[in-house]
Design an enzyme around this catalytic site. Structure first.
Site, PDB file in Angstrom:
ATOM      1  N   ASP A 262      18.803  93.711  47.168  1.00 29.27           N
ATOM      2  CA  ASP A 262      19.290  94.335  48.378  1.00 29.27           C
ATOM      3  C   ASP A 262      18.278  93.933  49.455  1.00 29.27           C
ATOM      4  O   ASP A 262      17.144  93.561  49.149  1.00 29.27           O
ATOM      5  CB  ASP A 262      19.372  95.857  48.212  1.00 29.27           C
ATOM      6  CG  ASP A 262      20.264  96.462  49.285  1.00 29.27           C
ATOM      7  OD1 ASP A 262      20.794  97.567  49.073  1.00 29.27           O
ATOM      8  OD2 ASP A 262      20.456  95.813  50.331  1.00 29.27           O
ATOM      9  N   TRP A 263      18.652  94.006  50.692  1.00 33.37           N
ATOM     10  CA  TRP A 263      17.831  93.430  51.770  1.00 33.37           C
ATOM     11  C   TRP A 263      16.513  94.208  51.911  1.00 33.37           C
ATOM     12  O   TRP A 263      16.498  95.329  52.382  1.00 33.37           O
ATOM     13  CB  TRP A 263      18.625  93.416  53.056  1.00 33.37           C
ATOM     14  CG  TRP A 263      19.319  92.114  53.322  1.00 33.37           C
ATOM     15  CD1 TRP A 263      19.219  91.341  54.444  1.00 33.37           C
ATOM     16  CD2 TRP A 263      20.231  91.420  52.461  1.00 33.37           C
ATOM     17  NE1 TRP A 263      20.009  90.225  54.342  1.00 33.37           N
ATOM     18  CE2 TRP A 263      20.628  90.224  53.117  1.00 33.37           C
ATOM     19  CE3 TRP A 263      20.753  91.665  51.183  1.00 33.37           C
ATOM     20  CZ2 TRP A 263      21.508  89.301  52.564  1.00 33.37           C
ATOM     21  CZ3 TRP A 263      21.617  90.743  50.630  1.00 33.37           C
ATOM     22  CH2 TRP A 263      21.999  89.587  51.304  1.00 33.37           C
TER      23      TRP A 263
END
Ligand code: GLC
Length: 743
Positions: A262-263
């Site tokens: 995930d970022w």
């Protein structure tokens, strides 16, 4: 010449002799041959570059070899507007307005895999047209608490339903040469402290509740990528986690795709190198708002990783595996031969969105208003001169906000638009309440004077109307149905409860539409005769709503999650704060395997509206279930057949649900578990024989002593229901493992 010797031959040939192009560029070659040939030509630096971002939403290719970069894009409900190269702002393009498809809770509520296939095809065509190679969705995290800000992006509380309903979406999406990126793997079941909360849970809860939908996505959907979650699991970040990435995903499930963070989900180079991460995106940012001064070369899997490889601190095999997976993803997507061209915001896609809304809307209540006045739905225009539509959600652009799933749309038919188109001048509107703008991290304060005046005006107009359609619910503001925060309470926000009570005090004819991705408390339940769960329906929402309220479409949606009467009736909230939300460091899933209806059934705490519940404008009668045998042995199947009849006056669709119960279990088992469902359309008076098969796999639980799935010999029952709390027929049988039969 046999295949094997041909491949051996070709392995020695770095150029396809009959084409004078490198093997990896020859699309006639087997994928794995192309991957290995490309890998053999790459330098260490080029391999490392494949493992991290080059911009906010793109990762490196190999320019020297003509191997293209990858473009990643949100989200699960449509293709997000173009974002700047190096910050979270929108690029302001004028050609990236798309179709907003219904939220995945709505898709799950259709209980119709054909709707999922249509969704995946249409959203895949839009992603392909927008030249995106990876679509960051669908999300299949389990609905553990009604306070989770992101439940609207997911597919409910049951792992079997979420698994069955995500697979066709993935398969059809990927036919466009766009990879699905199933998320957020795993245990991202709340947004509060999502970046670091360390989840503790039993092996049984992990394998029986939180992993099955991901397993189905990987093994049946054959997803080409998967996104690691922000949280920790048993002390290790999910984005580089030996247990769930190396042991379970890549070894047990044989996943051959790419694990992406995930970022900002990567936190350590060595762990990322060793514990299953393949591509690092968005580090030093939070994937929503925060920026960073770090360059992409500073990423954990960039220069620091190259340094470790060059120093021999980690094996070269780690980067070869990562690079091979990324090459495989590139050849499956951006370098896919004969890539389709896709299409954007077409009537076909709007029809898909409208159909999903039609089938996902759930009719929760439709009671006669009084002894003399019949039910309000479907709305017969001849009965009313003045129809008042009340509520901020009747006009609010609910495609905006909510976090990374927000969308810039080409068209958006609001509930008010849809109702005006269907009922014309009879319709008046007043806002009734206001909610402020969707913002991250804070709530816009609404002056009491404004709220009071809106409420007074709504009550005044309601008193002068024949029918009130209240369009409320939650919205995409922070602390509502929105990423990076959880709801602060279980009730409706913005003064809606009081407004509903005051309006029903002057006009009993209220149809209440809840637009939300979560259950809500209903203190006004007895005062409201008709209640419809309407979800976030996207571009064609107003049409779907008008279709169902008017009876042009007979509602057939069923709840993908339970509505507890009060928050503490929900398993996650039945214990102390360590169960939810945790102590800001750790969290323990104390309800264990008893999530959702599993909790309500086993603890005998009735839900207000149960999992699998949904009414129709017609009625269905279930006959007696017939079973093909009294004993089930390994490798066998039992067939269960149940006649279902439409005893009403209009055609309708019904979702027949099959649950399994183990009568005398030696271990804790839920009273029933969903193991099958069929959605059938029946004309008035028509009967269909609905058939299911049951195998030993449907009887198993995860035996943590064996660390394997296991079924106990003994008595089982199949329960056929129209909801998890309304079983209409059942049949019993015995499971006898093969060896017992040999005695
Ligand atoms: C966000 C979300 C994730 C999204 C990603 C890129 O933080 O958690 O679902 O795909 O970052 O926007």
């Amino acid at each position: 010449m046999k295949n094997k010797s041909l491949i051996t031959l070709l392995m020695g040939v770095s150029f396809s002799s009959f084409a004078q192009i490198p093997v990896y560029q020859d699309v006639r070659q087997p994928l794995e041959l192309r991957v290995q040939d490309a890998l053999s030509r790459m330098t260490l630096e080029e391999k490392v570059k494949l493992c991290h971002a080059q911009s906010k939403f793109s990762s490196n290719g190999v320019p020297r070899l003509g191997i293209s970069e990858l473009w990643w894009s949100d989200g699960p409900h449509g293709v997000r507007a173009e974002i700047n190269w190096n910050d979270w702002g929108y690029a302001g393009w004028t050609n990236d307005s798309v179709t907003a498809f219904p939220a995945l809770t709505c898709l799950a509520a259709t209980w119709n895999p054909e709707m999922s296939a249509g969704y995946g095809r249409a959203i895949g065509e839009e992603a392909r047209y927008r030249k995106k190679d990876v679509l960051l969705g669908p999300g299949v995290n389990i609905y553990r608490t009604p306070l989770n800000g992101r439940n609207f992006e997911y597919m409910g509380e049951d792992p079997y339903l979420a698994g069955v309903m995500c697979v066709p979406y993935i398969q059809e999406l990927q036919k466009n040469g766009v990879a699905a990126c199933i998320k957020h793997y795993a245990l991202n079941n709340q947004e509060l402290w999502r970046g670091h909360i360390d989840v503790e849970l039993s092996d049984r809860a992990l394998h029986e509740i939180y992993l099955p939908a991901f397993k189905a996505a990987v093994q049946e959907g054959e997803a080409w990528s998967i996104m690691g979650a922000y949280n920790k699991i048993r002390g290790q970040h999910a984005c580089h986690n030996d247990l769930i990435l190396n042991q379970i995903l890549k070894n047990d499930w044989a996943f051959d795709g790419v694990v992406v963070t995930d970022w900002g989900g990567c936190h350590d180079t060595q762990e990322a190198a060793l514990y299953g991460l393949d591509v690092e995106m968005g580090s030093y940012t939070n994937g929503l708002t925060s920026e960073s001064e770090f360059s992409y070369e500073d990423y954990f899997l960039a220069q620091p990783y190259l340094n470790m490889l060059q120093a021999g601190a980690v094996c070269q095999s780690t980067v070869d595996d990562k690079a091979a997976r990324v090459l495989r993803l590139i050849f499956r997507t951006s370098m896919l031969p004969d890539k389709p061209f896709g299409s954007l915001a077409t009537q076909d896609h709007y029809d898909v969105a409208e159909a999903i809304g039609n089938e996902g809307i759930v009719l929760l209540k439709n009671a006669p208003v009084s002894k003399k006045q019949k039910a309000l739905l479907p709305i017969d225009p001849a009965r009313y001169k003045r129809i008042l539509v009340v509520g901020d959600n009747a006009t609010r652009l609910l495609n905006e906000g909510g976090g990374s799933s927000e969308l810039k749309v080409k068209d958006m038919i609001s509930p008010l638009d849809g109702l005006k188109a269907r009922y014309g001048d009879k319709v008046n509107y007043t806002q009734g309440y206001t909610a402020g703008r969707p913002m991250y991290g804070r709530i816009e304060g609404i002056p009491q004077s404004i709220s009071d005046s809106l409420r007074k005006e709504a009550v005044r107009m309601a008193a002068e109307s024949d029918l009130v359609i209240f369009v409320g619910g939650l919205n995409k503001n922070h602390y509502q149905d929105c990423e990076a925060g959880d709801r602060l309470s279980y009730g409706l926000p913005f003064g809606q409860d009081e407004l509903i009570r005051e309006i029903t005090g002057v006009n009993k004819n209220m149809v209440l539409l809840l637009l939300s991705g979560n259950a809500v408390e209903m203190p006004w339940l007895d005062q409201v005769p008709a209640i419809v769960q309407s979800w976030y329906l996207g571009s064609m929402g107003g049409k779907s709503i008008a279709n169902v309220l008017s009876g042009d479409i007979n509602p057939s949606g069923k709840l993908p999650f339970s509505f507890p009467v009060r928050l503490n009736d929900c398993g996650a909230h039945a214990f102390d704060e360590m169960s939810y939300p945790g102590d800001s460091i750790r969290q323990i899933y104390k309800e264990d395997i008893l999530v959702g209806y599993r909790w309500h059934d086993t603890k005998e705490i009735p839900a207000l509206f149960p999992f699998g519940y949904g009414m129709s404008y017609t009625d269905f009668e279930y006959g007696k279930a017939r079973i093909s045998g009294q004993t089930l042995r390994d490798e066998q199947l039992l067939t269960i057949t149940v006649p279902v009849k439409n005893t009403g006056k209009v055609a309708g669709k019904e979702v027949i649900q099959l649950y399994v119960n183990e009568a005398e279990a030696k271990v804790l088992r839920p009273t029933k578990e969903l193991k099958g469902f069929r959605k059938v359309e029946l004309q008035p008076g028509e009967t269909q024989e609905v058939t299911f098969t049951v195998s030993v796999d449907d009887l198993k639980y995860y035996d943590d002593t064996r660390q394997a799935w296991h079924a106990e010999p003994g008595a089982f029952r199949v329960l056929i229901g129209t909801s998890s709390a309304d079983i209409r027929s059942e049949a019993g049988f015995n499971y006898e493992p093969a060896l017992m039969g040999n005695k």
